[in-house]
Each structure stands twice: as structure tokens, then as C-alpha cells.
Design a protein around this motif. Structure first.
Motif, short mmCIF file in Angstrom:
data_model
loop_
_atom_site.label_atom_id
_atom_site.label_comp_id
_atom_site.label_asym_id
_atom_site.label_seq_id
_atom_site.Cartn_x
_atom_site.Cartn_y
_atom_site.Cartn_z
N SER A 110 0.83 -1.21 0.00
CA SER A 110 0.00 0.00 0.00
C SER A 110 0.86 1.25 0.00
CB SER A 110 -0.95 -0.01 1.20
OG SER A 110 -0.28 0.25 2.42
N LEU A 111 1.94 1.23 0.76
CA LEU A 111 2.83 2.40 0.80
C LEU A 111 3.54 2.57 -0.54
CD1 LEU A 111 4.34 1.81 4.36
CD2 LEU A 111 2.55 3.44 3.72
N GLU A 112 4.00 1.46 -1.11
CA GLU A 112 4.71 1.54 -2.40
C GLU A 112 3.79 1.96 -3.53
OE1 GLU A 112 8.11 -1.90 -1.46
OE2 GLU A 112 6.40 -2.37 -2.74
N ALA A 113 2.50 1.63 -3.43
CA ALA A 113 1.56 1.95 -4.51
C ALA A 113 0.97 3.35 -4.40
CB ALA A 113 0.41 0.93 -4.51
N SER A 114 1.27 4.06 -3.32
CA SER A 114 0.71 5.40 -3.12
C SER A 114 1.39 6.40 -4.04
CB SER A 114 0.86 5.82 -1.66
OG SER A 114 2.24 5.90 -1.31
N PHE A 115 0.69 7.48 -4.32
CA PHE A 115 1.20 8.52 -5.23
C PHE A 115 1.99 9.58 -4.46
CE2 PHE A 115 -2.71 7.44 -7.98
CZ PHE A 115 -1.99 6.49 -8.70
N VAL A 116 3.05 9.13 -3.81
CA VAL A 116 3.90 10.05 -3.05
C VAL A 116 5.34 9.89 -3.50
CG1 VAL A 116 2.35 9.93 -1.06
CG2 VAL A 116 4.35 8.44 -1.16
N SER A 117 6.18 10.81 -3.11
CA SER A 117 7.59 10.75 -3.46
C SER A 117 8.30 9.71 -2.60
CB SER A 117 8.26 12.11 -3.24
OG SER A 117 8.30 12.41 -1.85
N ALA A 118 9.47 9.27 -3.07
CA ALA A 118 10.26 8.31 -2.31
C ALA A 118 10.65 8.90 -0.95
CB ALA A 118 11.51 7.92 -3.10
N ALA A 119 10.90 10.19 -0.92
CA ALA A 119 11.30 10.84 0.33
C ALA A 119 10.15 10.81 1.34
CB ALA A 119 11.72 12.28 0.06
N GLU A 120 8.93 11.02 0.89
CA GLU A 120 7.79 10.98 1.80
C GLU A 120 7.49 9.56 2.26
OE1 GLU A 120 3.23 12.83 2.14
OE2 GLU A 120 4.34 12.95 0.23
N LEU A 170 8.13 3.41 5.51
CA LEU A 170 8.72 2.08 5.31
C LEU A 170 9.68 1.73 6.44
CD1 LEU A 170 9.41 2.22 1.45
CD2 LEU A 170 7.61 0.95 2.63
N ALA A 171 10.41 2.73 6.93
CA ALA A 171 11.32 2.48 8.06
C ALA A 171 10.54 2.05 9.30
CB ALA A 171 12.14 3.74 8.35
N ARG A 172 9.40 2.69 9.54
CA ARG A 172 8.56 2.31 10.68
C ARG A 172 8.03 0.89 10.49
NH1 ARG A 172 3.86 6.47 11.45
NH2 ARG A 172 3.06 4.63 12.56
N LEU A 173 7.67 0.56 9.26
CA LEU A 173 7.16 -0.78 8.98
C LEU A 173 8.25 -1.82 9.23
CD1 LEU A 173 4.72 -2.41 7.87
CD2 LEU A 173 5.69 -2.11 5.60
N ASP A 174 9.45 -1.55 8.75
CA ASP A 174 10.56 -2.48 8.95
C ASP A 174 10.91 -2.63 10.42
OD1 ASP A 174 10.73 -2.89 6.22
OD2 ASP A 174 12.32 -1.40 5.91
#
Length: 343
Positions: free
Chosen positions: A311-321, A326-330
Motif C-alpha cells: 500500500s505504501l509503495e503503490a501510493s502517489f507520493v515521493s520516495a522521500a515521503e 517504510l522504516a517504521r514498517l521495517d
């Protein structure tokens, strides 16, 4: 960690959420009183009793009737803010809200009124909870392409506030090809493109959404399994599917969650996400969709983390945002590992 707590701890994006579909009956009646709108139900209980849908159209009939209470900018603000409050509790860090301007402009509500209310809620949600958001304007597919172009014309002065366009409403008999010119124009304007396909419509609608509309995500898409070649393509191209399990059961796409094909889609390597669609009508917001699906299909926490990552990877946001989410998920890591279905 209990399954419910684990799901809420997962930072996740909600990518298939109709903001009008978060209109809880209590708010519906409160807004009806405030705006002097007559409803076809006598009470909150009567509305809930009407939620025995047999298909998509039976839901849409009720959905459009309820949306009539949304009149003022403050109404749209309160609607979206209430959603964000629930989303925050569910661990949503980013939400891409669908809204249906034609539902409102047909009643004399200006598109600017809708946008002003929704945008104010988005700003407040970021300030209060740090939730990111995007707004996706959806065209109603049961209306004509010409009416869609008229809506796009109304939206032109506001494109800085709109990140993408989608296609929703009655799928049967309204193929993506009907809107090919409209979506080509939207792409020329730099808008992201998504489309509902393969919920009640056939797999061919998914193919046409990809080829004719150039959809970057497919909303629902669960009927893709009827076409093995399409499944292979979706895996190769990693096209995100915004699946809505409780919605699919409520609208009789599947008889129950235990027979939903999300697990099959995940195992095949498709980029599936879990979302709530119209949660006020379908019995659960996004965390409940995760929890109930995990229990029904025996999904483990590793699978749930992968779905949240999708879901995070498929969102329309920049890699920086996206990076801190993703760090929190990991950071949840293997120390919380366990089987969702057994929790």
C-alpha cells in the motif's frame, strides 16, 4: 502483540476509500436536520436495516440518497475529518480519498465547495496526526463521457488540489472504453489515473483499464483470476490492486471472507492491498478489513506486513515521503512475528 494491535501498529496507506462512503448514519441524520434535507428513512436504525445489499447497484441507490445531506463546505470537512480520526486510530499514515463531484454538482453544490471542505480536513489531519493525503476525483461511469468532460472543465481551476482521477459507480455495461478520450485528456494534464475494474465487470474491463485508460492502479480487480494471462501480466507489471474484502462480501462478489480470493492473489505474486471502500455501509474500516481477512484466510503477520508495504509503495507520493513510513514498517520486525490466523 494481539492481532488487532499489530494491525493498528502497521503503518499503512488506504488507497480505495470513497469519502462519501464514510457517511455514518448518525452524521447523515445530523446533517439532514442541519441542512433541511428529507431522508427516505425514519431513523438511524432504519438506515442500517437497509444495508442488506444484493449487488453494487442496490448499494449505490442508498449511497446516492444519503449523499444528499452533504451541502455545505463544513459538511464535507466534518465528513472527511471524522474519517481521518478513524484512520489514525487504524494506523493509516496516508490516505488517497476518492470523491464524486458529479454526485454533488447535480444537486447544485459547487465543486469548489466540495474541495474546500475536503482539503481543509486533509490539512487538519496532517497537522494533528501527521497523516498524508491526496484527492482523487472520480467520474461516475453510469453517466456519459461528455458529462465527464464537463466535470473536468469545472475542475481545471482547481487542478493544483487534485492528484488523480478515477472511474467508479455502476460497472456493468459501462466499460472503460467509454471514457478513453476523457482519461487521455486527464493524463495530458498530468493527473494520475486509477479505475474500478473487475469487481462486477469481467476481466476484459481490467485489460481495457490498463490499455485504454492507462490506469496505474486497478481498484478491486478480483475477477482477474478468470483470465490466467491477465494474472501473469499483473504479476509481471506489479500493477497494484486495491482490494476491499468486506465490501466484496457485502456486495455478494464473494459469499463470505473464507472464500475471498485475496490469499490466492497474494500467493500468485500480485501486488494486493487491503482497503475499506465505503466503510460506513460495509461494516468496517481498514483495520477491521485487515483483521477479519487475516483470520478468515489464515494470513500471517509477514503477509500483513507485505500487504501494508504494498500500500505504501503503490501510493502517489515521493520516495522521500514514503521512506519514513517504510522504516517504521521495517522496525516492527520479526520480534512481533506470529500467525495472524491464530491470534
Amino acid at each position: 502483540m494481539e492481532l488487532e494491535a499489530y494491525v493498528r501498529a502497521l503503518p499503512k496507506a488506504e488507497l480505495h476509500l470513497h469519502i462519501e462512503g464514510t457517511l455514518e448514519p448518525e452524521m447523515m441524520f445530523a446533517l439532514a436536520r442541519r441542512n433541511g434535507v428529507a431522508l427516505p428513512w425514519a431513523s438511524v436504525e432504519a438506515v442500517r436495516a437497509a444495508y442488506a445489499f444484493t449487488d453494487l447497484q442496490s448499494f449505490l441507490d442508498l449511497y446516492y440518497a444519503g449523499a444528499a445531506v452533504l451541502v455545505r463546505e463544513q459538511d464535507f470537512f466534518e465528513l472527511a475529518f471524522a474519517y481521518f480520526e478513524r484512520a489514525h486510530a487504524d494506523g493509516v499514515v496516508h490516505a488517497e480519498l476518492f470523491f464524486d463531484p458529479q454526485t454533488h454538482t447535480a444537486r447544485g453544490v459547487a465543486l469548489e465547495t466540495v474541495l474546500d471542505g475536503l482539503e481543509r480536513a486533509c490539512v487538519e489531519a496532517r497537522a494533528r496526526w501527521g497523516i498524508g493525503s491526496r484527492l482523487i476525483l472520480c467520474f461516475l461511469r453510469h453517466l456519459s463521457e461528455e458529462e465527464g468532460f464537463a466535470t473536468l472543465q469545472q475542475a481545471l481551476p482547481h487542478l493544483s488540489r487534485i492528484d488523480g482521477v478515477g472511474l467508479d459507480s455502476s460497472e456493468r455495461g459501462h466499460p472503460p472504453a467509454k471514457f478513453a478520450r476523457l482519461f487521455a485528456r486527464c493524463r495530458e494534464l498530468g493527473l494520475h489515473v486509477v479505475a474500478h475494474a473487475g469487481e462486477e465487470g469481467p476481466p476484459a474491463y481490467i485489460v481495457d483499464a490498463l490499455d485504454l485508460l492507462k490506469a496505474e492502479r486497478i481498484d478491486h480487480g478480483v475477477r482477474c483470476t478468470e483470465d490466467p494471462a491477465l494474472v501473469g501480466r499483473l504479476v509481471r507489471e506489479q500493477v497494484p490492486l486495491t482490494v476491499c474484502p468486506l465490501s466484496n462480501v457485502k456486495l455478494c462478489v464473494f459469499p463470505d471472507l473464507a472464500r475471498h480470493n485475496l490469499g490466492q492473489l497474494f500467493a500468485a505474486g500480485l501486488k494486493v492491498t487491503i482497503n475499506s471502500d465505503d466503510p460506513a455501509y460495509f461494516g468496517g474500516y481498514v483495520a477491521k478489513n485487515y483483521v477479519d481477512t487475516a483470520r478468515a484466510l489464515g494470513l500471517g503477520r509477514a503477509e500483513l506486513r507485505r500487504i501494508a508495504r504494498n500500500s505504501l509503495e503503490a501510493s502517489f507520493v515521493s520516495a522521500a515521503e514514503r521512506a519514513p513510513w517504510l522504516a517504521r514498517l521495517d522496525a516492527l520486525g520479526e520480534d512481533c512475528e506470529g500467525e495472524g490466523g491464530a491470534a
